[in-house]
Motif scaffolding. Structure first.
Motif, PDB file in Angstrom:
ATOM      1  N   LEU A 293      86.716  37.817   3.308  1.00  0.00           N
ATOM      2  CA  LEU A 293      85.804  37.155   4.240  1.00  0.00           C
ATOM      3  C   LEU A 293      85.056  36.026   3.539  1.00  0.00           C
ATOM      4  O   LEU A 293      84.647  36.153   2.391  1.00  0.00           O
ATOM      5  N   ARG A 294      84.853  34.933   4.246  1.00  0.00           N
ATOM      6  CA  ARG A 294      84.127  33.785   3.707  1.00  0.00           C
ATOM      7  C   ARG A 294      82.744  33.756   4.339  1.00  0.00           C
ATOM      8  O   ARG A 294      82.604  33.598   5.538  1.00  0.00           O
ATOM      9  N   ARG A 295      81.719  33.901   3.493  1.00  0.00           N
ATOM     10  CA  ARG A 295      80.339  33.956   3.978  1.00  0.00           C
ATOM     11  C   ARG A 295      79.502  32.911   3.252  1.00  0.00           C
ATOM     12  O   ARG A 295      79.565  32.797   2.023  1.00  0.00           O
ATOM     13  N   PRO A 296      78.687  32.099   3.955  1.00  0.00           N
ATOM     14  CA  PRO A 296      77.765  31.175   3.288  1.00  0.00           C
ATOM     15  C   PRO A 296      76.822  31.946   2.351  1.00  0.00           C
ATOM     16  O   PRO A 296      76.287  32.994   2.726  1.00  0.00           O
ATOM     17  N   PHE A 297      76.657  31.438   1.147  1.00  0.00           N
ATOM     18  CA  PHE A 297      75.847  32.150   0.157  1.00  0.00           C
ATOM     19  C   PHE A 297      74.625  31.348  -0.291  1.00  0.00           C
ATOM     20  O   PHE A 297      73.544  31.895  -0.459  1.00  0.00           O
ATOM     21  N   GLY A 298      74.805  30.039  -0.461  1.00  0.00           N
ATOM     22  CA  GLY A 298      73.683  29.232  -0.927  1.00  0.00           C
ATOM     23  C   GLY A 298      74.028  27.757  -0.967  1.00  0.00           C
ATOM     24  O   GLY A 298      75.155  27.356  -0.654  1.00  0.00           O
ATOM     25  N   VAL A 299      73.052  26.965  -1.355  1.00  0.00           N
ATOM     26  CA  VAL A 299      73.247  25.521  -1.463  1.00  0.00           C
ATOM     27  C   VAL A 299      72.328  24.988  -2.556  1.00  0.00           C
ATOM     28  O   VAL A 299      71.247  25.526  -2.788  1.00  0.00           O
ATOM     29  N   ALA A 300      72.793  23.983  -3.254  1.00  0.00           N
ATOM     30  CA  ALA A 300      71.996  23.327  -4.284  1.00  0.00           C
ATOM     31  C   ALA A 300      72.148  21.836  -4.150  1.00  0.00           C
ATOM     32  O   ALA A 300      73.140  21.344  -3.565  1.00  0.00           O
ATOM     33  N   GLY A 301      71.194  21.095  -4.645  1.00  0.00           N
ATOM     34  CA  GLY A 301      71.263  19.646  -4.524  1.00  0.00           C
ATOM     35  C   GLY A 301      70.441  18.941  -5.578  1.00  0.00           C
ATOM     36  O   GLY A 301      69.479  19.516  -6.128  1.00  0.00           O
ATOM     37  N   THR A 302      70.836  17.719  -5.882  1.00  0.00           N
ATOM     38  CA  THR A 302      70.087  16.892  -6.813  1.00  0.00           C
ATOM     39  C   THR A 302      70.202  15.439  -6.386  1.00  0.00           C
ATOM     40  O   THR A 302      71.257  15.006  -5.894  1.00  0.00           O
TER      41      THR A 302
ATOM     42  N   ILE B  78      76.906  36.162  -8.211  1.00  0.00           N
ATOM     43  CA  ILE B  78      77.457  36.482  -6.889  1.00  0.00           C
ATOM     44  C   ILE B  78      78.166  37.828  -6.902  1.00  0.00           C
ATOM     45  O   ILE B  78      77.983  38.650  -6.024  1.00  0.00           O
ATOM     46  N   GLY B  79      78.987  38.057  -7.912  1.00  0.00           N
ATOM     47  CA  GLY B  79      79.716  39.313  -8.003  1.00  0.00           C
ATOM     48  C   GLY B  79      81.092  39.255  -7.396  1.00  0.00           C
ATOM     49  O   GLY B  79      81.869  40.200  -7.514  1.00  0.00           O
ATOM     50  N   GLU B  80      81.421  38.167  -6.721  1.00  0.00           N
ATOM     51  CA  GLU B  80      82.738  37.986  -6.122  1.00  0.00           C
ATOM     52  C   GLU B  80      83.176  36.536  -6.306  1.00  0.00           C
ATOM     53  O   GLU B  80      82.436  35.716  -6.847  1.00  0.00           O
ATOM     54  N   ASP B  81      84.384  36.250  -5.831  1.00  0.00           N
ATOM     55  CA  ASP B  81      84.882  34.885  -5.909  1.00  0.00           C
ATOM     56  C   ASP B  81      84.033  33.971  -5.026  1.00  0.00           C
ATOM     57  O   ASP B  81      83.393  34.423  -4.069  1.00  0.00           O
ATOM     58  N   ALA B  82      84.034  32.690  -5.357  1.00  0.00           N
ATOM     59  CA  ALA B  82      83.238  31.723  -4.592  1.00  0.00           C
ATOM     60  C   ALA B  82      83.999  30.406  -4.482  1.00  0.00           C
ATOM     61  O   ALA B  82      84.872  30.094  -5.295  1.00  0.00           O
ATOM     62  N   GLU B  83      83.654  29.662  -3.447  1.00  0.00           N
ATOM     63  CA  GLU B  83      84.164  28.310  -3.256  1.00  0.00           C
ATOM     64  C   GLU B  83      82.979  27.352  -3.261  1.00  0.00           C
ATOM     65  O   GLU B  83      82.009  27.560  -2.532  1.00  0.00           O
ATOM     66  N   LEU B  84      83.064  26.302  -4.086  1.00  0.00           N
ATOM     67  CA  LEU B  84      81.998  25.317  -4.207  1.00  0.00           C
ATOM     68  C   LEU B  84      82.459  24.021  -3.563  1.00  0.00           C
ATOM     69  O   LEU B  84      83.493  23.465  -3.940  1.00  0.00           O
TER      70      LEU B  84
ATOM     71  N   VAL C  52      80.096  29.176  -0.978  1.00  0.00           N
ATOM     72  CA  VAL C  52      80.666  30.115  -0.012  1.00  0.00           C
ATOM     73  C   VAL C  52      81.201  31.321  -0.782  1.00  0.00           C
ATOM     74  O   VAL C  52      82.039  31.171  -1.680  1.00  0.00           O
ATOM     75  N   ARG C  53      80.725  32.514  -0.437  1.00  0.00           N
ATOM     76  CA  ARG C  53      81.203  33.741  -1.068  1.00  0.00           C
ATOM     77  C   ARG C  53      82.473  34.205  -0.374  1.00  0.00           C
ATOM     78  O   ARG C  53      82.563  34.195   0.862  1.00  0.00           O
ATOM     79  N   VAL C  54      83.456  34.598  -1.161  1.00  0.00           N
ATOM     80  CA  VAL C  54      84.739  35.055  -0.626  1.00  0.00           C
ATOM     81  C   VAL C  54      84.958  36.494  -1.079  1.00  0.00           C
ATOM     82  O   VAL C  54      85.096  36.765  -2.275  1.00  0.00           O
ATOM     83  N   GLY C  55      84.963  37.443  -0.137  1.00  0.00           N
ATOM     84  CA  GLY C  55      85.154  38.848  -0.504  1.00  0.00           C
ATOM     85  C   GLY C  55      84.852  39.774   0.649  1.00  0.00           C
ATOM     86  O   GLY C  55      85.226  39.514   1.792  1.00  0.00           O
ATOM     87  N   THR C  56      84.132  40.842   0.356  1.00  0.00           N
ATOM     88  CA  THR C  56      83.827  41.857   1.359  1.00  0.00           C
ATOM     89  C   THR C  56      82.637  41.444   2.213  1.00  0.00           C
ATOM     90  O   THR C  56      81.904  40.502   1.877  1.00  0.00           O
ATOM     91  N   MET C  57      82.442  42.181   3.302  1.00  0.00           N
ATOM     92  CA  MET C  57      81.303  41.901   4.174  1.00  0.00           C
ATOM     93  C   MET C  57      79.988  42.156   3.462  1.00  0.00           C
ATOM     94  O   MET C  57      79.038  41.389   3.563  1.00  0.00           O
TER      95      MET C  57
END
Length: 219
Positions: free
Chosen positions: A207-216, A122-128, A188-193
């Motif tokens: 800024l909080r931007r949706p980044f991806g999703v995973a599932g099992t 990602i390169g920035e902080d994230a929330e899972l 959710v990516r947390v950082g710059t636009m």
């Protein structure tokens, strides 16, 4: 006698899960505690164990702090209650499989999840956000478990490394009977636009931007 005690143990396990859930109102909690103590006293009688005398709240009376007369009246009251309970139980005509049906209906199912690592560039902080998901009804059936992940590939709270654990509780038979249950992780990516923004003075931070999703699938 074995089947009788087994049935009582099933009831006690179910009621214990309800007490530990912490979701019962105060009046229902008190009523359930009385049911539990009454079932325990009845079980002691069936197993020919000593009679335990209690106060109105179900607490065991201390013989060093209770008068002899009070203990005598408490024994009389406890004996009468157990005698009435025995008559009630004898009047019931329950099939042998009743204990198994009560056990199967007990809402004691849980799912334990241990997060060992999160690998995603990602390169920035994230929330899972981790939760249980029903794909047939397109709905989330549990609360979210939040993990804050740092840009360097470690949890934001470094002391939580190798200690990210969660238990999804209160899963009943209705949940287990679903065709499919998925454990999903929303990122959710947390950082710059824009990740290419390097000059912090010219871009918005946090800024909080949706980044991806995973599932099992878990069932």
């Amino acid at each position: 006698r074995f089947q009788q005690v087994q049935s009582m143990m099933c009831d006690l396990m179910e009621w214990r899960s309800q007490l530990l859930s912490g979701t019962l109102p105060k009046d229902e909690l008190k009523e359930l505690k009385q049911k539990v103590t009454s079932k325990i006293d009845y079980g002691n009688k069936v197993l020919e164990l000593d009679l335990i005398v209690r106060d109105e709240d179900g607490n065991i009376l201390d013989p060093d702090k209770t008068s002899v007369i009070s203990l005598f009246h408490a024994h009389e009251e406890a004996t009468n209650k157990i005698t009435e309970r025995i008559k009630e139980e004898m009047s019931k005509d329950q099939p042998d499989y009743a204990s198994y049906s009560r056990l199967s209906s007990s809402p004691t199912h849980s799912l334990y999840v241990f997060v060992r690592n999160f690998v995603c560039r990602i390169g920035e902080d994230a929330e899972l956000f981790m939760s249980l998901y029903d794909p047939q009804k397109s709905t989330i059936i549990s609360e979210n478990y939040l993990v804050r992940w740092g840009s360097r590939g470690f949890p934001k709270e470094i002391d939580m490394l190798n200690n990210l654990k969660v238990v999804f509780t209160d899963l009943g038979n209705k949940d287990l009977s679903r065709d499919k249950i998925y454990l999903i992780c929303q990122i959710v990516r947390v950082g710059t636009m824009d990740l290419r923004d390097s000059n912090s003075k010219k871009c918005t931070q946090g800024l909080r931007r949706p980044f991806g999703v995973a599932g099992t699938a878990v069932s």
